[in-house]
Write a protein that holds these residues in place. Structure first.
Motif, short mmCIF file in Angstrom:
data_model
loop_
_atom_site.label_atom_id
_atom_site.label_comp_id
_atom_site.label_asym_id
_atom_site.label_seq_id
_atom_site.Cartn_x
_atom_site.Cartn_y
_atom_site.Cartn_z
N GLY A 174 0.81 -1.21 0.00
CA GLY A 174 0.00 0.00 0.00
C GLY A 174 0.84 1.26 0.00
O GLY A 174 0.47 2.27 -0.61
N LEU A 175 2.00 1.21 0.68
CA LEU A 175 2.91 2.35 0.71
C LEU A 175 3.44 2.67 -0.69
O LEU A 175 3.34 3.80 -1.17
CB LEU A 175 4.07 2.08 1.66
N PHE A 176 3.98 1.64 -1.34
CA PHE A 176 4.56 1.85 -2.67
C PHE A 176 3.48 2.17 -3.71
O PHE A 176 3.71 2.99 -4.61
CB PHE A 176 5.38 0.63 -3.08
N ALA A 177 2.31 1.53 -3.58
CA ALA A 177 1.23 1.80 -4.52
C ALA A 177 0.73 3.24 -4.36
O ALA A 177 0.53 3.95 -5.36
CB ALA A 177 0.08 0.82 -4.30
N GLY A 178 0.53 3.68 -3.12
CA GLY A 178 0.07 5.05 -2.89
C GLY A 178 1.08 6.08 -3.36
O GLY A 178 0.70 7.10 -3.98
N MET A 179 2.35 5.84 -3.09
CA MET A 179 3.39 6.76 -3.55
C MET A 179 3.42 6.84 -5.07
O MET A 179 3.56 7.92 -5.65
CB MET A 179 4.75 6.33 -3.00
N THR A 180 3.26 5.69 -5.71
CA THR A 180 3.29 5.65 -7.18
C THR A 180 2.11 6.38 -7.78
O THR A 180 2.25 7.15 -8.74
CB THR A 180 3.31 4.19 -7.67
N VAL A 181 0.91 6.16 -7.22
CA VAL A 181 -0.29 6.84 -7.71
C VAL A 181 -0.12 8.35 -7.63
O VAL A 181 -0.38 9.09 -8.58
CB VAL A 181 -1.53 6.39 -6.92
N LEU A 182 0.32 8.83 -6.48
CA LEU A 182 0.47 10.28 -6.29
C LEU A 182 1.59 10.84 -7.17
O LEU A 182 1.49 11.97 -7.67
CB LEU A 182 0.75 10.58 -4.82
N TRP A 187 -6.75 -1.22 2.43
CA TRP A 187 -5.97 -2.32 1.87
C TRP A 187 -4.90 -2.78 2.86
O TRP A 187 -4.79 -3.96 3.18
CB TRP A 187 -5.33 -1.90 0.55
N SER A 188 -4.12 -1.84 3.37
CA SER A 188 -3.03 -2.20 4.27
C SER A 188 -3.45 -2.26 5.73
O SER A 188 -2.70 -2.77 6.57
CB SER A 188 -1.87 -1.21 4.11
N GLY A 189 -4.62 -1.72 6.05
CA GLY A 189 -5.11 -1.79 7.42
C GLY A 189 -4.38 -0.91 8.40
O GLY A 189 -4.43 -1.15 9.61
N LEU A 190 -3.73 0.13 7.91
CA LEU A 190 -2.98 1.03 8.78
C LEU A 190 -3.85 2.24 9.08
O LEU A 190 -4.08 3.09 8.21
CB LEU A 190 -1.68 1.45 8.09
N VAL A 191 -4.35 2.33 10.30
CA VAL A 191 -5.26 3.41 10.67
C VAL A 191 -4.90 3.97 12.04
O VAL A 191 -4.21 3.33 12.84
CB VAL A 191 -6.73 2.92 10.70
N VAL A 192 -5.37 5.18 12.30
CA VAL A 192 -5.24 5.80 13.61
C VAL A 192 -6.43 5.35 14.45
O VAL A 192 -7.55 5.80 14.24
CB VAL A 192 -5.20 7.33 13.51
N GLU A 193 -6.20 4.45 15.37
CA GLU A 193 -7.28 3.91 16.19
C GLU A 193 -7.38 4.59 17.56
O GLU A 193 -8.43 4.56 18.19
CB GLU A 193 -7.08 2.41 16.40
N ASP A 194 -6.28 5.19 17.99
CA ASP A 194 -6.22 5.71 19.36
C ASP A 194 -5.41 7.00 19.36
O ASP A 194 -4.29 7.05 18.83
CB ASP A 194 -5.54 4.66 20.25
N LEU A 195 -5.95 8.07 19.91
CA LEU A 195 -5.25 9.35 19.97
C LEU A 195 -4.45 9.51 21.25
O LEU A 195 -3.86 10.56 21.50
CB LEU A 195 -6.25 10.50 19.84
N GLY A 196 -4.42 8.48 22.08
CA GLY A 196 -3.61 8.52 23.28
C GLY A 196 -4.32 9.16 24.46
O GLY A 196 -5.51 9.46 24.43
N GLN A 197 -3.56 9.40 25.50
CA GLN A 197 -4.11 9.92 26.76
C GLN A 197 -4.00 11.45 26.78
O GLN A 197 -3.25 12.03 27.55
CB GLN A 197 -3.38 9.29 27.94
N LEU A 198 -4.78 12.07 25.91
CA LEU A 198 -4.70 13.53 25.76
C LEU A 198 -5.31 14.28 26.93
O LEU A 198 -4.95 15.43 27.18
CB LEU A 198 -5.40 13.95 24.46
N PHE A 199 -6.22 13.64 27.62
CA PHE A 199 -6.95 14.33 28.69
C PHE A 199 -6.60 13.82 30.08
O PHE A 199 -7.31 14.07 31.04
CB PHE A 199 -8.46 14.20 28.46
#
Length: 360
Positions: free
Chosen positions: A73-81, A112-124
């Protein structure tokens, strides 16, 4: 370790070699940046930075001793852009087409690659983890597209966008080196080596008074996507190296500059992507700084801000403390942008005072 060193040399060497040999073909093909009223250079400059960086990065990644399947997904996304950016550099495609390509690349990363931001941490506060749940994918897509445009819009001075990306990648690699490491760190290091090779030809210095090549939209969008990928890798999952707030510090300068400018344009009734001369580097120009001095100050500022996030985490500062420290930084940036002319005059006076004292 020896193999990694060879790969780093390969990334740097292939990128530098391609930057030398592709200049003339780019000029003949019309893949160049032409002078206009918003641009300070006075000649045709090849827009081959993105092409050379990606090819050098890909060539050095092939001998990796770990599988690259997880990074398709990294190489595909870089190539598309890169491809969409090259077309835009050649014929100026519509903004919606570039935006669609950016969203597509972000979806390659998330769905596709399943790389997502699931947790923003202990901000509060401690033990209060901010999980995104069903909002994880749309939030990640928004952040990825936002960072792509932030790097693209920050590419206004020779060496600024690439230097800022290099500073961010350096902090990510450094943080990983002291925390056990992971396979993505090798790829981040290889991309950093390719970017450094480009900076030799792009950043002004005593031996190079003008840039020999530019990133172009193809290079800046591609680097923004890759930086977003590695930033999420560093801050998410069981083996996260940094909390999300540390990533905010690392990416602070281009992101704050873009958000502030877009907000000002919207408030003035203009399109948020309407080009102008109100970026942070334009303020330094008005204050009398040269291009080289402007890039040096802003890249060093990025290094210092990134250091606050990474070193603060290393020293054990709670995430909510890093958030509180980040707030005045953001407010100062907004104030500088809101009072751009006054800030420029103040810096001009200070710069004259420094120069007069240096002559004595």
């Amino acid at each position: 370790m020896t193999q990694i060193a060879v790969q780093l040399f390969l990334a740097f060497g292939v990128t530098a070699f391609l930057l030398l040999v592709l200049r003339r073909p780019a000029l003949e093909a019309g893949l160049v940046d032409r002078p206009c009223d918003r641009k300070r250079h006075g000649r045709l400059v090849p827009l081959i930075g993105g092409i050379c960086i990606l090819l050098g990065f890909a060539a050095a990644s092939l001998p990796a001793d770990f599988g690259l399947r997880d990074y398709q997904g990294l190489f595909a996304g870089m190539t598309v852009l890169l491809l969409v950016g090259v077309v835009d550099d050649l014929v100026d495609i519509e903004a919606w087409a570039k935006f669609a390509a950016q969203v597509f690349a972000a979806l390659l990363m998330t769905t596709w690659s399943g790389l997502v931001v699931e947790d923003l941490g202990q901000l509060f506060g401690p033990q209060v983890s901010l999980e995104l749940g069903s909002l994880a994918v749309p939030f990640t897509v928004l952040c990825v597209v936002g960072l792509i445009n932030a790097i693209n819009m920050f590419d206004g001075v020779d060496g600024l966008a690439a230097g800022t990306v290099a500073a961010a990648l350096s902090w990510l690699v450094l943080a990983g080196a002291f925390n056990g490491g992971a396979s993505w760190l090798v790829l981040a290091g290889l991309l950093l080596a390719s970017v450094c090779a480009f900076l030799i030809f792009n950043m002004r210095n005593p031996w190079r008074r003008k840039a020999a090549c530019f990133l172009g939209d193809s290079g800046s969008m591609m680097l923004g996507f890759a930086l977003a990928w590695f930033a999420v890798e560093a801050a998410q999952g069981e083996h996260a190296l940094l909390p999300p707030v540390a990533i905010a510090w690392i990416l602070a300068l281009p992101v704050l500059d873009t958000l502030t400018l877009m907000a000002r344009r919207i408030l003035r009734g203009r399109h948020p992507f309407h080009p102008d001369r109100e970026h942070l580097h334009h303020i330094f120009y008005r204050a009398g700084f040269s291009s080289g001095q402007t890039v040096t100050v802003l890249v060093l500022t990025s290094v210092l801000l990134g250091g606050m996030g990474v070193l603060g985490t290393g020293l054990g500062l709670p995430e909510w403390v890093l958030v509180l420290l980040f707030v005045p930084v953001a407010l100062i940036h907004v104030l500088i942008q809101a009072r751009a002319w006054r800030f420029a005059r103040l810096m001009r006076r200070q710069l004259r005072w420094v120069r007069s004292n240096l002559r004595q």
